[in-house]
Each structure stands twice: as C-alpha cells, then as structure tokens.
Design a protein around this motif. Structure first.
Motif, mmCIF file in Angstrom:
data_model
loop_
_atom_site.group_PDB
_atom_site.id
_atom_site.type_symbol
_atom_site.label_atom_id
_atom_site.label_comp_id
_atom_site.label_asym_id
_atom_site.label_seq_id
_atom_site.Cartn_x
_atom_site.Cartn_y
_atom_site.Cartn_z
ATOM 1 N N ILE A 49 0.811 -1.228 0.000
ATOM 2 C CA ILE A 49 0.000 0.000 0.000
ATOM 3 C C ILE A 49 0.838 1.269 0.000
ATOM 4 C CG2 ILE A 49 -1.960 -1.099 1.141
ATOM 5 C CD1 ILE A 49 -0.996 0.151 3.778
ATOM 6 N N GLN A 50 2.204 1.133 0.031
ATOM 7 C CA GLN A 50 3.073 2.307 0.051
ATOM 8 C C GLN A 50 4.171 2.182 -1.004
ATOM 9 O OE1 GLN A 50 3.881 1.708 4.467
ATOM 10 N NE2 GLN A 50 4.033 3.948 4.341
ATOM 11 N N PRO A 51 4.562 3.274 -1.657
ATOM 12 C CA PRO A 51 5.740 3.259 -2.526
ATOM 13 C C PRO A 51 7.004 3.047 -1.699
ATOM 14 C CG PRO A 51 4.345 5.162 -2.975
ATOM 15 C CD PRO A 51 3.877 4.573 -1.682
ATOM 16 N N ILE A 52 8.003 2.433 -2.317
ATOM 17 C CA ILE A 52 9.264 2.119 -1.643
ATOM 18 C C ILE A 52 10.296 3.185 -1.995
ATOM 19 C CG2 ILE A 52 11.087 0.396 -1.393
ATOM 20 C CD1 ILE A 52 9.054 -1.668 -2.554
ATOM 21 N N PRO A 53 10.896 3.869 -1.016
ATOM 22 C CA PRO A 53 11.934 4.864 -1.339
ATOM 23 C C PRO A 53 13.174 4.184 -1.909
ATOM 24 C CG PRO A 53 11.815 4.507 1.026
ATOM 25 C CD PRO A 53 10.664 3.753 0.438
ATOM 26 N N ILE A 54 13.737 4.744 -2.970
ATOM 27 C CA ILE A 54 14.878 4.117 -3.652
ATOM 28 C C ILE A 54 15.967 5.139 -3.948
ATOM 29 C CG2 ILE A 54 13.550 2.231 -4.699
ATOM 30 C CD1 ILE A 54 13.521 3.954 -7.302
ATOM 31 N N ALA A 55 17.171 4.618 -4.209
ATOM 32 C CA ALA A 55 18.314 5.426 -4.639
ATOM 33 C C ALA A 55 19.253 4.517 -5.419
ATOM 34 C CB ALA A 55 19.038 6.031 -3.440
ATOM 35 N N PRO A 56 19.981 5.055 -6.424
ATOM 36 C CA PRO A 56 20.956 4.228 -7.143
ATOM 37 C C PRO A 56 22.058 3.749 -6.197
ATOM 38 C CG PRO A 56 20.504 6.261 -8.335
ATOM 39 C CD PRO A 56 19.914 6.421 -6.964
ATOM 40 N N ALA A 57 22.451 2.485 -6.361
ATOM 41 C CA ALA A 57 23.478 1.904 -5.505
ATOM 42 C C ALA A 57 24.485 1.150 -6.372
ATOM 43 C CB ALA A 57 22.840 0.951 -4.488
ATOM 44 N N ALA A 58 25.778 1.313 -6.064
ATOM 45 C CA ALA A 58 26.810 0.564 -6.789
ATOM 46 C C ALA A 58 26.493 -0.921 -6.668
ATOM 47 C CB ALA A 58 28.187 0.881 -6.210
ATOM 48 N N HIS A 59 26.392 -1.579 -7.804
ATOM 49 C CA HIS A 59 25.839 -2.930 -7.806
ATOM 50 C C HIS A 59 26.734 -3.954 -8.486
ATOM 51 C CE1 HIS A 59 22.721 -5.927 -7.580
ATOM 52 N NE2 HIS A 59 22.628 -6.038 -8.899
ATOM 53 N N TYR A 60 27.311 -3.586 -9.629
ATOM 54 C CA TYR A 60 28.062 -4.589 -10.398
ATOM 55 C C TYR A 60 29.167 -3.905 -11.198
ATOM 56 C CZ TYR A 60 29.031 -8.750 -13.167
ATOM 57 O OH TYR A 60 29.655 -9.828 -13.725
ATOM 58 N N HIS A 61 30.324 -4.580 -11.259
ATOM 59 C CA HIS A 61 31.473 -4.047 -11.996
ATOM 60 C C HIS A 61 31.585 -4.787 -13.317
ATOM 61 C CE1 HIS A 61 36.039 -3.003 -12.016
ATOM 62 N NE2 HIS A 61 35.326 -2.104 -12.659
ATOM 63 N N MET A 62 31.364 -4.072 -14.418
ATOM 64 C CA MET A 62 31.470 -4.704 -15.726
ATOM 65 C C MET A 62 32.915 -5.057 -16.068
ATOM 66 S SD MET A 62 28.415 -3.097 -15.762
ATOM 67 C CE MET A 62 28.575 -1.373 -16.214
ATOM 68 N N GLY A 63 33.875 -4.287 -15.546
ATOM 69 C CA GLY A 63 35.276 -4.538 -15.846
ATOM 70 C C GLY A 63 35.912 -5.504 -14.873
ATOM 71 N N GLY A 64 37.210 -5.726 -15.067
ATOM 72 C CA GLY A 64 37.927 -6.627 -14.176
ATOM 73 C C GLY A 64 39.211 -7.133 -14.811
ATOM 74 N N VAL A 65 39.654 -8.295 -14.365
ATOM 75 C CA VAL A 65 40.863 -8.917 -14.905
ATOM 76 C C VAL A 65 40.519 -9.506 -16.272
ATOM 77 C CG1 VAL A 65 42.692 -10.584 -14.491
ATOM 78 C CG2 VAL A 65 41.554 -9.485 -12.549
ATOM 79 N N LYS A 66 41.220 -9.073 -17.291
ATOM 80 C CA LYS A 66 40.910 -9.502 -18.657
ATOM 81 C C LYS A 66 41.188 -10.993 -18.827
ATOM 82 C CE LYS A 66 41.703 -8.232 -23.499
ATOM 83 N NZ LYS A 66 42.000 -9.584 -24.010
ATOM 84 N N THR A 67 40.209 -11.699 -19.417
ATOM 85 C CA THR A 67 40.375 -13.134 -19.664
ATOM 86 C C THR A 67 40.050 -13.467 -21.114
ATOM 87 O OG1 THR A 67 38.092 -13.804 -19.189
ATOM 88 C CG2 THR A 67 39.578 -13.592 -17.304
ATOM 89 N N ASP A 68 40.458 -14.671 -21.517
ATOM 90 C CA ASP A 68 40.061 -15.171 -22.825
ATOM 91 C C ASP A 68 38.824 -16.053 -22.670
ATOM 92 O OD1 ASP A 68 40.888 -17.657 -21.864
ATOM 93 O OD2 ASP A 68 42.636 -17.810 -23.177
ATOM 94 N N ARG A 69 38.441 -16.763 -23.694
ATOM 95 C CA ARG A 69 37.204 -17.541 -23.682
ATOM 96 C C ARG A 69 37.257 -18.744 -22.731
ATOM 97 N NH1 ARG A 69 35.255 -18.303 -28.649
ATOM 98 N NH2 ARG A 69 34.292 -20.322 -28.304
#
Length: 520
Positions: free
Chosen positions: A322-342
């Motif tokens: 019955i109520q909206p949920i207060p939200i804010a952007p949060a650091a969630h996932y790192h697309m980068g990292g240690v480069k790997t092959d297949r």
C-alpha cells in the motif's frame, strides 16, 4: 593449513563453488566470508537463459550486445547464450529448486532490456540464496573440496611471470603463502568502494588489486553499474529491490506521484539500467525523491511473489502493498575486471579468473540483467575444463584446514575507508566530470604511494584507481560511464579499455597535473 595445494580457488561465491564442483579433483577454496554468505547469495533476479519456446541463443546474444553500448565481444555473448541451457541443467542436478509452471516446465520471467521471458528464478527473488544453498550442500559433501573460511587475500605470488600461489590470512591471523600450480580468482566485485552499494563489505576489490599488483592486464574497469532501485532506508549495504518487480509491472514515481521514466526511454522502467539509474538520480538531485510503486501491479501478492523485498520493507516500517518504496541508485556490479580469454585465462600464466572479478567481454559498458550469474557459471565450467587439461594431477592433496567457520569477522571500515567510499560515490559515481575524477584520483594516488598506509586501505585505493583512471581518460558517456562534461558517445571510443596498474598510475599523475592547473 599445509604449505601447498594443487589448485586454489580464491572466492566462495557462485563462480568459485561451481568451478570447484566442475573440477572434480582435489581443490582448496579460500573464502573471505563464511561459506554461502557472500554477494552471490544476495542475487535476487535469477539467471538469463534462452530456453523458452520461440527464444534463441542468438536473440539472447543480440540483447546482450545491445545493452553493452557498443563494446561487447559478440563471440563471447554468443558463447554464454549457447551454453546457458547446459549450465541450468547442472544447477538442477545440484538441487536448485527453480520455479516451475503448472505443466512442470521452468517458469520464465522478463527483466529490463530482454526482448523475451528468459529469466529462471526461485520464488520470485530468492534465486541467489537458493542456488548458493544447493552448491554449499554439494561442496560440503565432496571430500575433494577443502574449504577455508574467513580467509582474506593480500597478494598473488609470482615467479618469472607465472602465478605460483597466494598470500593471505585468516582474518586477524598471521599472513601465510600457499603455493599452487593453478590459481583461480573468483573474489567478486568492488561495490564496497562506494558509500551506497548493494554489495557486502567483502567486495572491496581485493582480487582486482592483487591481480593488478601482480602485473595482470585489466579491461573495462571504468564501467560500474549502479542498480536504480537500492532501497533507501539508511542501511549499509543497501537492500535491493529486484528488477523483477519492474518486470512484473511496478513503476517508478517521484515524490509528487509522477512517473518519470516514460519521457527518458521508450521502454520506460524496463530501459537499460544505466538510463534508469540516471533517471532516479536526477529526481533525487532535484529534491523530488524517487520511489518504486508496486501497489497496483503487485499489491497484496507482494509477500508471496517477493518475500525478501517484502521482509526488508516491513522491517523498515514500509508496507509495499500500500506504500511506494523509497529508492536510490546503488553501486551494484562491476562490468570490468581482470581480462580473460574464452577459457578464463588471464595474461598471467597460472592465473584464471571468473565471476565479477573477471572481464570476459560479455558485459561491455552496461551489463544486461541476470547475465552476471550466467557468466559466472559458464566461465567457471570452462575454467574447470581448461585447468583439467593443463594441470596434470600429482600426489598433492588439497591443503589441510578446518572446513568449519572460523570465529572471526571481516574487519569493518575504518574512517579512512569511509572517506574513500564517500569520495568514490561523489566523484566517480553515477555522474562524473573531469574535475571530480581528478580530485578523486589525487586522493587515491596519495594512499597508493603511502607505503605506511594500512594494506587493506591501500588495496581499496588501488582498486579505486583502476576505476577512476580510465574514467578520466574516456572523454565520452557510454553505458555505466556517464560524464556531464562529455554527455554524448564518441564513435572513435567505441572499443574496450585495456589497462595495467602502471598505466592507471600514469593517468592518475596526469590528472593530478590537471588539478594543479585548475587551481592556478
């Protein structure tokens, strides 16, 4: 522990445990948290897999490429899409209770930027918890897998350009080095570098920093995904309101009750996460606030469909029926990292990487929802096959150690760590500009140079440098990297970032000169 092990996996999340099970040979798993309590268990949405009627791996790969803002490796996107079904079958054999429909088929849901219903879930928002429970049970019953908990990585041991072991310690104990013929990094992400994050305290970037210090090549480290719907109730880490809520019809409104996403993207609330996160951020910055409204779309069904989110909200005094949920952007996932092959190989012999610490090329500048758990299990399995083919078994047994939890807790943030997190959020966060990034780099580089600084703080600073340096050098906005001074994408920069720690430090020093010139 004994002084050596045939194969060492650093990280006890989904990627690490799945790889250990797939190796089917003696292996030691070192994990910074008690088994099953890391970030993987917090994943809510599920795993993307093109297994529904009319869906195809090609369509899944196309959605992945579209979400990645021009720098996804198309071969890798196709690879994980094609292998998804096999890995889901593996998880079913390990006992994961994925949701099923009335005909007994796997129930599939839809999330942002997917053009089909292809997300396998467990009771709406319990996928991570259920998957990890099944894997932990399988691991604990496997005599060839030795688990050492509350063990924190400090560095990788190298000889002649090859990784030959790991150095670290049980939290609060003396550092020790464990020689190994193969080291597999599965240490997770960097979200705890930010003041507002959905990640646990263990996600400080220790694996990324250790690989960088050892000389590994890194990729795409400027691209950080901010989840648009962290639940804004003052908790650290911030609880997550899964994207599946929006997939089931929940909308985003401001404090005036107005929807704001339809004017920002054709797919409105189901647009790419970077677009939605910036929309939420803008409403908060304008003083209107931002809320997730599930009252009409879900209403009284909320406790049954999304029990984790419901429990979080009610504990904070919010009734999401019955109520909206207060939200804010949060650091969630790192697309980068240690480069790997297949096959998950890094640039350093003897070192493989999988899960969030790795950069396989599948996420590009903006990860497609629910591809992270899929990437983890696909590459964990590929690494297991590669290691099995390269490392001939010897008489070495897994390292001795107590498989029960050690009575120790991961050290909490110090004031200096909290200040670093605030700087990253303010200056290398959802929106960035040259002056802010340069100021952050000056702070991070000073810690990096200070050999007397606590090692945990210094590793955080190095991980921060690896994010901020290419962010300063990339003069455009693309995916999770948004520059207010370069708001448009630059076609000449439509390529992956390839980086080393030495190069990151050189960029930081160049940025420091920018700060000096700006002050004059």
């Amino acid at each position: 522990m004994s002084p050596s092990s045939e194969i060492v996996i650093v990280g006890g999340g989904l990627a690490g445990l799945f790889c250990a099970l797939k190796l089917d040979r003696p292996v030691t798993v070192l994990t910074v948290t008690p088994l099953g309590e890391g970030a993987s268990a917090w994943a809510q949405g599920g795993i993307a897999a093109a297994i529904g009627e009319g869906d195809t791996p090609e369509a899944h790969a196309a959605d992945t490429i579209a979400a990645g803002a021009g720098i996804v490796d198309p071969e890798i996107a196709q690879l994980i899409a094609e292998e998804a079904g096999q890995r889901i079958d593996d998880l079913l054999r390990y006992g994961v209770p994925f949701d099923r429909d009335l005909e007994g088929k796997l129930a599939l849901s839809r999330e942002a930027a997917h053009r089909a219903r292809r997300i396998v879930r467990v009771r709406g928002d319990l996928a991570g918890k259920a998957i990890m429970a099944a894997l932990v049970s399988a691991v604990r019953s496997n005599d060839e897998i030795r688990i050492v908990e509350n063990w924190s990585l400090t560095s990788l041991r190298t000889e002649n350009g090859r990784v030959t072991g790991v150095t670290g310690a049980i939290v609060g104990g003396r550092p020790t080095t464990i020689p190994a013929r193969a080291v597999i990094l599965a240490t997770g992400g960097i979200g705890h570098l930010y003041a507002v994050t959905t990640n646990p305290v263990g996600s400080r970037g220790d694996g990324l920093a250790a690989a960088a210090l050892a000389g590994a090549v890194l990729a795409d480290t400027e691209f950080v995904q901010f989840h648009p719907t962290g639940i804004d109730i003052g908790r650290d880490p911030a609880p997550l309101a899964t994207e599946a809520l929006r997939g089931d019809g929940a909308i985003l409104i401001n404090g005036l009750g107005e929807r704001f996403m339809p004017k920002l993207h054709p797919d409105a609330e189901l647009g790419p996460r970077d677009v939605v996160a910036r929309g939420v951020f803008a409403e908060i910055a304008a003083g209107r606030g931002a809320f997730l409204d599930a009252r009409q779309a879900i209403g009284a069904r909320f406790p049954d469909l999304f029990p984790t989110v419901y429990a979080t909200c009610t504990a904070a005094g919010i009734d999401p029926t019955i109520q909206p949920i207060p939200i804010a952007p949060a650091a969630h996932y790192h697309m980068g990292g240690v480069k790997t092959d297949r096959d998950g190989r890094t640039s350093l012999a003897g070192l493989w990487a999988c899960g969030e610490v790795a950069s396989t090329g599948v996420h590009g500048a903006n990860r497609l929802a629910s591809n992270s758990l899929l990437e983890a299990i696909v590459f964990a399995a590929r690494i297991a096959d590669d290691v099995n083919g390269e490392i001939v078994p010897s008489s070495v047994s897994p390292a001795d150690g107590d498989a029960t939890a050690v009575a120790a807790l991961l050290a909490p943030d110090t004031p200096a760590m909290m200040e670093l997190r605030r700087i990253m959020s303010r200056q290398v966060g959802v929106l960035r500009d040259a002056d802010g990034i340069a100021s952050a780099l000056a702070h991070l580089r000073a810690i990096d140079r200070d050999r007397a600084a606590p090692q945990a703080l210094r590793r955080m600073a190095i991980a921060g440098l690896l994010v901020a340096s290419p962010a300063w050098a990339r003069h455009e906005s693309r995916g999770g990297h948004a520059r207010t001074d370069y708001p448009d994408a630059n076609p000449s920069l439509q390529h992956r970032t390839i980086l080393t720690l030495d190069k990151a430090r050189a960029i930081a020093d160049e940025a420091a000169q920018h700060v000096i010139e700006a002050a004059e």
